[in-house]
Each structure stands twice: as C-alpha cells, then as structure tokens.
Design a protein around this motif. Sequence first.
Motif, short mmCIF file in Angstrom:
data_model
loop_
_atom_site.label_atom_id
_atom_site.label_comp_id
_atom_site.label_asym_id
_atom_site.label_seq_id
_atom_site.Cartn_x
_atom_site.Cartn_y
_atom_site.Cartn_z
N LEU A 1 0.82 -1.21 0.00
CA LEU A 1 0.00 0.00 0.00
C LEU A 1 0.85 1.26 0.00
CD1 LEU A 1 -2.96 -0.91 2.40
CD2 LEU A 1 -2.71 -1.29 -0.05
N ARG B 1 -7.22 0.30 -4.57
CA ARG B 1 -8.47 0.75 -3.95
C ARG B 1 -8.27 1.08 -2.47
NH1 ARG B 1 -8.34 -4.70 -4.52
NH2 ARG B 1 -9.06 -6.08 -2.84
N TYR B 2 -7.17 0.63 -1.90
CA TYR B 2 -6.89 0.92 -0.48
C TYR B 2 -5.82 2.01 -0.32
CZ TYR B 2 -9.28 -3.52 0.46
OH TYR B 2 -10.20 -4.54 0.54
N MET C 1 -4.58 4.00 3.01
CA MET C 1 -5.19 3.33 4.16
C MET C 1 -4.21 2.35 4.82
SD MET C 1 -8.94 2.61 2.42
CE MET C 1 -9.74 2.11 3.95
N VAL D 1 -7.79 -3.00 7.26
CA VAL D 1 -7.42 -3.03 5.85
C VAL D 1 -6.17 -3.88 5.63
CG1 VAL D 1 -6.56 -1.63 3.93
CG2 VAL D 1 -8.50 -0.83 5.28
N VAL E 1 -5.99 -7.17 3.27
CA VAL E 1 -5.05 -7.26 2.15
C VAL E 1 -4.16 -8.49 2.31
CG1 VAL E 1 -3.05 -6.19 1.06
CG2 VAL E 1 -5.07 -4.81 1.60
#
Length: 241
Positions: free
Chosen positions: A140, A182-183, A186, A192, A196
Amino acid sequence: MFYYLLKYVLLGPLLRLVFRPRIEGLEHVPSSGAAIVAGNHLSFSDHFLMPAVLKRRITFLAKAEYFTGPGLKGRLTAFFFHSAGQIPVDRSGKEAGQAAIREGLGVLSKDELLGIYPEGTRSHDGRLYKGKVGVAVMALKAGVPVVPCAMIGTFEAQPPGRKIPRIHPVVIRFGEPLDFSRYAGMENEKAVLRAVTDEIMYAILSLSEQEYVDRYAADVKAAEAERKAEEKRRAPRMRQR
C-alpha cells in the motif's frame, strides 16, 4: 555482479538441471517496474530456485541469522547472501518489523522486484500459515502490485533439517498480480492491512493447494517446542515410577 554470476553460471544452471522445475504463470511477473512477489516458504531451497527461474533480479528479505553465523562458515554464508542481493532482517520485536518495511520500500523505490514470505518463517510441516501484515504495508505504501507465488515440491526435496536436497519434482507457479490501489492511503488501518494480507494468502493457497492454518507459524513452532520440552522433562519422572 556476483548475483548474475550465481544466476547464469554457478548456481542457476545446476538448479535447473537437478530439479528441472516446471514454471507456470511466469508471464504474470511484470517485466519492468516495482512489484512484490509473495510466496509460501517450504524449504531453504526456495531462496535459490525462484530467483533462478525469474527473468529479472529479485531481492529477498532474509532472516538476520544467515548473516551473523560464527566462524568461517558464518562469514562465507554472510558473503554469499549479501552477494546474492539478500537483505538481513531482524525478526524480533516491533522496531525490527519497521526496519524490514523500510528496507523493502527502499528496494521498491528503485523499481525493482522484492521477494517476501508473508508467513515470516519456513513451514515446519508443509502447511500454509497465517500471513503477517508487513507485506500489505509495503504494497500500500509503495502502491505496487503483489504477485502470488507457490513453491510446490520443495518441502519434499529439502524438509527442515535436511542439508542436502534430494531430487524431487518441483513446480513454481505464479498467479495474476493483485492490485490494491483501492486501499490507497489506508496503510495505517489495521482492518485493511489484515484484509489485504488475507487476500494475498488466499491467492497463494489457491496456487499451492496446501492445507491452511489460521495461526502464525512462529507461534505454532514455539508451542510445539514447548510441548516437546515438557515431554522431555516428564520422561525421567515417568521412568522412576
């Protein structure tokens, strides 16, 4: 330089000759740009077989014990892993985890491939264990895809405790890249990160078809070691009865 000498001259051809690994889904590994290759970890051989079949260089986060062994053997091992592009990771404590993430992000910032075993340690029984969220943090923060990978047959070829691998069929299977854009932003949300990581582990499971255990491998190993120690302590008392 030594990395490519190992890959193309010294070690890679030997591994391909001995194991004759069957490669599936290699087209899923991006030909350029940063990406994480996340795989199951069944054997010491995994460190060498996956890099041997990839077209690109890959850098793994490796346990620090490989770099700190005593004596001549320890120095040679450390030299080998450093030369092969491995990064030592101290697996003890929260700060150590943060250091590993920083090292991994450094690799990704150079548009390179980063290899990681989300389980955090080798499976001691061939099963797939719960993944740690560090892989999610890096994916992320760096905004990179995660390519799931399954090593199949390496546990039978070199189970824990076996120094010399036996000849056994090996399959290395890569899955489609997982996109977690989409994350974005975050990476500090615990729910989250867990989601993931679980998605990554499910993708690995689908490729490997292992039995899954929803516990951390290190915890299971520690519990089994304690059980064996307790049995050993009880044995003299049982003989005295």
